[in-house]
Design a protein around this motif. Structure first.
Motif, mmCIF file in Angstrom:
data_model
loop_
_atom_site.group_PDB
_atom_site.id
_atom_site.type_symbol
_atom_site.label_atom_id
_atom_site.label_comp_id
_atom_site.label_asym_id
_atom_site.label_seq_id
_atom_site.Cartn_x
_atom_site.Cartn_y
_atom_site.Cartn_z
ATOM 1 N N PRO A 70 0.850 -1.115 -0.116
ATOM 2 C CA PRO A 70 -0.275 -0.064 0.181
ATOM 3 C C PRO A 70 1.113 1.238 0.013
ATOM 4 C CG PRO A 70 -0.322 -0.812 1.992
ATOM 5 C CD PRO A 70 0.411 -1.914 1.445
ATOM 6 N N LEU A 71 2.249 1.320 0.274
ATOM 7 C CA LEU A 71 3.350 2.305 0.436
ATOM 8 C C LEU A 71 3.648 2.308 -0.709
ATOM 9 C CD1 LEU A 71 2.050 2.022 3.909
ATOM 10 C CD2 LEU A 71 2.498 3.927 2.980
ATOM 11 N N ARG A 72 4.135 1.585 -0.997
ATOM 12 C CA ARG A 72 4.969 1.299 -2.592
ATOM 13 C C ARG A 72 5.867 2.820 -2.740
ATOM 14 N NH1 ARG A 72 5.473 -3.533 -6.201
ATOM 15 N NH2 ARG A 72 7.978 -2.801 -7.074
ATOM 16 N N ASP A 73 5.218 3.718 -3.165
ATOM 17 C CA ASP A 73 6.258 5.032 -3.737
ATOM 18 C C ASP A 73 6.174 5.960 -3.110
ATOM 19 O OD1 ASP A 73 6.749 3.468 -6.285
ATOM 20 O OD2 ASP A 73 4.796 3.930 -6.744
ATOM 21 N N GLY A 74 6.029 5.278 -1.298
ATOM 22 C CA GLY A 74 6.050 6.871 -0.179
ATOM 23 C C GLY A 74 4.358 7.534 -0.790
ATOM 24 N N VAL A 75 3.692 6.996 -1.402
ATOM 25 C CA VAL A 75 2.318 7.562 -0.954
ATOM 26 C C VAL A 75 1.486 6.314 -0.795
ATOM 27 C CG1 VAL A 75 2.619 9.245 -2.782
ATOM 28 C CG2 VAL A 75 2.172 7.202 -3.500
ATOM 29 N N ILE A 76 0.193 7.020 0.023
ATOM 30 C CA ILE A 76 -0.510 5.971 -0.438
ATOM 31 C C ILE A 76 -1.422 5.047 -1.139
ATOM 32 C CG2 ILE A 76 -2.519 4.454 1.579
ATOM 33 C CD1 ILE A 76 -1.196 6.767 4.081
ATOM 34 N N ALA A 77 -1.093 4.717 -1.957
ATOM 35 C CA ALA A 77 -1.428 3.878 -3.005
ATOM 36 C C ALA A 77 -3.382 3.752 -3.447
ATOM 37 C CB ALA A 77 -0.941 2.781 -4.033
ATOM 38 N N ASP A 78 -3.529 2.203 -1.707
ATOM 39 C CA ASP A 78 -4.332 1.938 -1.421
ATOM 40 C C ASP A 78 -4.634 2.485 -0.289
ATOM 41 O OD1 ASP A 78 -7.157 0.204 -0.486
ATOM 42 O OD2 ASP A 78 -5.960 -1.244 -2.165
ATOM 43 N N PHE A 79 -5.944 2.886 0.337
ATOM 44 C CA PHE A 79 -6.280 3.497 1.334
ATOM 45 C C PHE A 79 -6.602 2.355 2.385
ATOM 46 C CE2 PHE A 79 -5.752 7.387 0.092
ATOM 47 C CZ PHE A 79 -5.609 8.560 1.052
ATOM 48 N N ASP A 80 -7.948 1.913 1.741
ATOM 49 C CA ASP A 80 -8.344 1.088 2.663
ATOM 50 C C ASP A 80 -7.204 -0.520 2.876
ATOM 51 O OD1 ASP A 80 -10.349 1.709 2.356
ATOM 52 O OD2 ASP A 80 -10.922 0.273 0.661
ATOM 53 N N ALA A 81 -6.268 -0.969 2.602
ATOM 54 C CA ALA A 81 -5.209 -2.202 2.577
ATOM 55 C C ALA A 81 -4.083 -1.566 3.698
ATOM 56 C CB ALA A 81 -4.449 -2.338 1.247
ATOM 57 N N ALA A 82 -4.066 -0.415 3.429
ATOM 58 C CA ALA A 82 -3.050 0.962 3.768
ATOM 59 C C ALA A 82 -3.470 0.172 5.836
ATOM 60 C CB ALA A 82 -2.515 1.660 3.680
ATOM 61 N N GLU A 83 -4.798 1.187 5.908
ATOM 62 C CA GLU A 83 -5.742 1.367 7.278
ATOM 63 C C GLU A 83 -5.200 -0.366 7.629
ATOM 64 O OE1 GLU A 83 -8.790 3.942 8.077
ATOM 65 O OE2 GLU A 83 -9.935 2.371 7.903
ATOM 66 N N LYS A 84 -5.912 -0.896 7.109
ATOM 67 C CA LYS A 84 -5.745 -2.712 7.531
ATOM 68 C C LYS A 84 -4.800 -3.405 8.677
ATOM 69 C CE LYS A 84 -8.539 -6.276 9.148
ATOM 70 N NZ LYS A 84 -9.275 -6.284 8.942
ATOM 71 N N MET A 85 -3.626 -3.438 7.419
ATOM 72 C CA MET A 85 -2.800 -3.304 8.010
ATOM 73 C C MET A 85 -2.188 -2.701 9.205
ATOM 74 S SD MET A 85 0.463 -2.762 5.549
ATOM 75 C CE MET A 85 1.452 -1.152 5.849
ATOM 76 N N ILE A 86 -2.225 -1.856 9.282
ATOM 77 C CA ILE A 86 -1.816 -0.722 10.160
ATOM 78 C C ILE A 86 -2.770 -1.033 11.473
ATOM 79 C CG2 ILE A 86 -1.589 1.248 11.136
ATOM 80 C CD1 ILE A 86 -1.611 3.207 9.038
ATOM 81 N N GLN A 87 -4.228 -0.985 11.179
ATOM 82 C CA GLN A 87 -4.868 -1.873 12.930
ATOM 83 C C GLN A 87 -3.356 -3.595 13.157
ATOM 84 O OE1 GLN A 87 -8.435 -1.360 11.389
ATOM 85 N NE2 GLN A 87 -8.482 1.111 11.901
ATOM 86 N N THR A 88 -3.885 -3.954 12.283
ATOM 87 C CA THR A 88 -3.285 -5.373 12.101
ATOM 88 C C THR A 88 -2.205 -5.829 13.087
ATOM 89 O OG1 THR A 88 -4.638 -6.016 10.591
ATOM 90 C CG2 THR A 88 -3.180 -8.122 11.371
ATOM 91 N N PHE A 89 -1.078 -4.623 12.956
ATOM 92 C CA PHE A 89 -0.005 -4.435 13.071
ATOM 93 C C PHE A 89 -0.416 -3.999 14.378
ATOM 94 C CE2 PHE A 89 2.804 -4.659 9.030
ATOM 95 C CZ PHE A 89 2.333 -6.114 8.250
ATOM 96 N N ILE A 90 -0.822 -3.390 15.010
ATOM 97 C CA ILE A 90 -1.452 -2.507 15.972
ATOM 98 C C ILE A 90 -1.562 -3.502 16.898
ATOM 99 C CG2 ILE A 90 -1.999 -0.921 17.444
ATOM 100 C CD1 ILE A 90 -1.815 1.301 15.480
ATOM 101 N N GLN A 91 -2.418 -4.197 16.592
ATOM 102 C CA GLN A 91 -3.407 -5.066 16.980
ATOM 103 C C GLN A 91 -2.054 -6.351 17.874
ATOM 104 O OE1 GLN A 91 -6.508 -6.831 15.374
ATOM 105 N NE2 GLN A 91 -7.543 -5.031 15.864
ATOM 106 N N LYS A 92 -1.622 -6.892 16.671
ATOM 107 C CA LYS A 92 -0.400 -7.804 17.036
ATOM 108 C C LYS A 92 0.545 -7.899 18.119
ATOM 109 C CE LYS A 92 0.420 -10.837 12.934
ATOM 110 N NZ LYS A 92 1.743 -11.134 12.175
ATOM 111 N N CYS A 93 0.627 -6.360 18.396
ATOM 112 C CA CYS A 93 1.885 -5.779 19.531
ATOM 113 C C CYS A 93 0.938 -5.632 20.726
ATOM 114 C CB CYS A 93 2.975 -4.862 19.113
ATOM 115 S SG CYS A 93 3.535 -4.770 17.585
ATOM 116 N N ASN A 94 -0.330 -5.837 20.711
ATOM 117 C CA ASN A 94 -1.066 -4.749 21.708
ATOM 118 C C ASN A 94 -2.425 -5.575 22.557
ATOM 119 O OD1 ASN A 94 -1.673 -2.585 22.950
ATOM 120 N ND2 ASN A 94 -3.002 -1.689 21.718
ATOM 121 N N GLU A 95 -1.439 -6.962 22.323
ATOM 122 C CA GLU A 95 -2.102 -7.984 23.159
ATOM 123 C C GLU A 95 -1.690 -7.873 25.271
ATOM 124 O OE1 GLU A 95 -1.157 -11.692 21.281
ATOM 125 O OE2 GLU A 95 -2.747 -10.275 19.478
#
Ligand code: ADP
Ligand code: MG
Length: 350
Positions: A70-95
């Motif tokens: 989603p961030l390939r060129d330093g811009v967010i090419a795919d908002f939904d994918a980027a958001e999902k990715m950020i949330q999933t990673f944060i959840q993984k760390c937040n247990e």
């Protein structure tokens, strides 16, 4: 303060890179390091996998699945994918977290727009009490132990996957900078084109990256130039798989063009630097960070081309995330830095 931070909430620093996302959790250190990749189910429009699991799918997906960066060129090419990715990673760390939602510092490519910044903030806010965005070069410089908050000029060159960020910093802020969309990915592409043109061999993106890491180099080295590597790909004229032995020397040639463009960006930034700060940089050198700083001989190339000594940061892949972690550990520093960066999207809530 100590009690508050460790008992009731766990603060999180995130390096949202174009190639890799890393997460630092206060009191624990860096606990997540995964490719910034999301595999989407095109029919359902939902993400199937994120991170390492999704990267394995790059270039290997059937028609209904698409692995995207989603961030390939330093811009967010795919908002939904980027958001999902950020949330999933944060959840993984937040247990097993504390009572309060965490505070989060996110390092983002300096070239992204204010709309994109807001999207990143919102994705972070889903699991956080406060979200601070910080320009990656500033975080990288802190992670590389440069004295960013002092009245002295320092130069950081962060060569990532999608972008190279060149910045001159002083007093916690960016004085001049350039975000170039040429970095590790472009070097891989350059190797791919070279193999096609000179050997009639088609290779995928991940194979090109492997070649770069194994035998790539930026500067002549008699002890390394003859090193070989065997690569497999598709022979274009016969249409059949074939293997080929490559030398380090020819891969250096294949990588030269994008590397020169990075050198040009460094030179342009130096030309725009105010004289006092330029004098500091000549004295202190240029700091290289990001995965691209691991390219063999890149420091020698930068030193030769600019006439200024180039240092490779310790753990170049960790500079941004370590910088974010350090900022969280020192809230006074955070305010000093965040205050100087784009107040519109970094409003501090106390
Ligand atoms: P980003 O911050 O954009 O996510 P990173 O700093 O994580 O990027 O760096 C990723 C880039 O570094 C990729 O292009 C990868 O191929 C490259 N890289 C990683 N390790 C090496 C290495 N040992 N030699 C050369 N390039 C490397
Ligand atoms: Mg980075």
């Amino acid at each position: 303060m100590f009690w508050n931070r460790f008992q009731f909430s766990r603060d999180i620093g995130i390096d949202l890179g174009t190639a890799n996302t890393l997460i630092h959790v206060s009191g624990k250190g860096v606990i997540l390091e995964e490719p910034s990749v999301v595999a989407m189910d095109l029919e359902e429009g939902v993400p199937l996998a994120v991170g390492e699991e999704a990267k394995l799918m790059l270039g290997r997906t059937p028609g209904n699945i698409k692995a995207v960066r989603p961030l390939r060129d330093g811009v967010i090419a795919d908002f939904d994918a980027a958001e999902k990715m950020i949330q999933t990673f944060i959840q993984k760390c937040n247990e097993g977290k504390g009572l309060l939602a965490p505070r989060i510092v996110i390092g983002i490519p300096s070239g992204i727009t204010s709309v994109e910044r807001r999207a990143v903030r919102e994705a972070g806010l889903a699991g956080a009490r406060e979200v601070y965005l910080i320009d990656e070069p500033v975080a990288a410089a802190i992670g590389a132990s440069l004295p960013v908050t002092e009245p002295v000029g320092t130069m950081i060159v962060d060569i990532g996957g999608g972008t190279t960020e060149v910045a001159v910093l002083s007093l916690g802020g960016t004085v001049v900078s350039e975000s170039l969309r040429i970095a590790g990915d472009e070097i891989n592409d350059s190797i791919t084109s070279y193999l096609k043109k000179n050997h009639g061999l088609a290779v995928g993106e991940r194979t090109a990256e492997k070649i770069k890491i194994k035998i790539g180099s930026a500067f002549p080295d008699d002890n390394f130039d003859d090193t070989t590597y065997e690569v497999r790909g598709l022979h274009l004229s016969s249409g059949l798989p074939r293997s080929l032995t490559l030398t380090s020397k020819e891969i250096k040639e294949a990588m030269a063009d994008p590397l020169n463009k990075i050198i040009e960006a460094i030179k342009r930034t130096l030309e725009r630097t105010p004289p006092e700060l330029a004098a500091d940089i000549v004295e202190r050198g240029i700091m290289l960070a990001g995965g691209g700083a691991l390219i063999r001989g890149i420091n020698d190339l930068v030193t030769q081309e600019t006439g200024i000594f180039a240092h490779i940061a310790e753990d170049p892949l960790l500079c941004v995330v370590n910088g974010c972690g350090e900022i969280l550990g020192d809230f006074r520093k955070l305010k000093k830095i965040v205050d100087t960066v784009d107040m519109g999207t970094n409003s501090i809530r106390n």
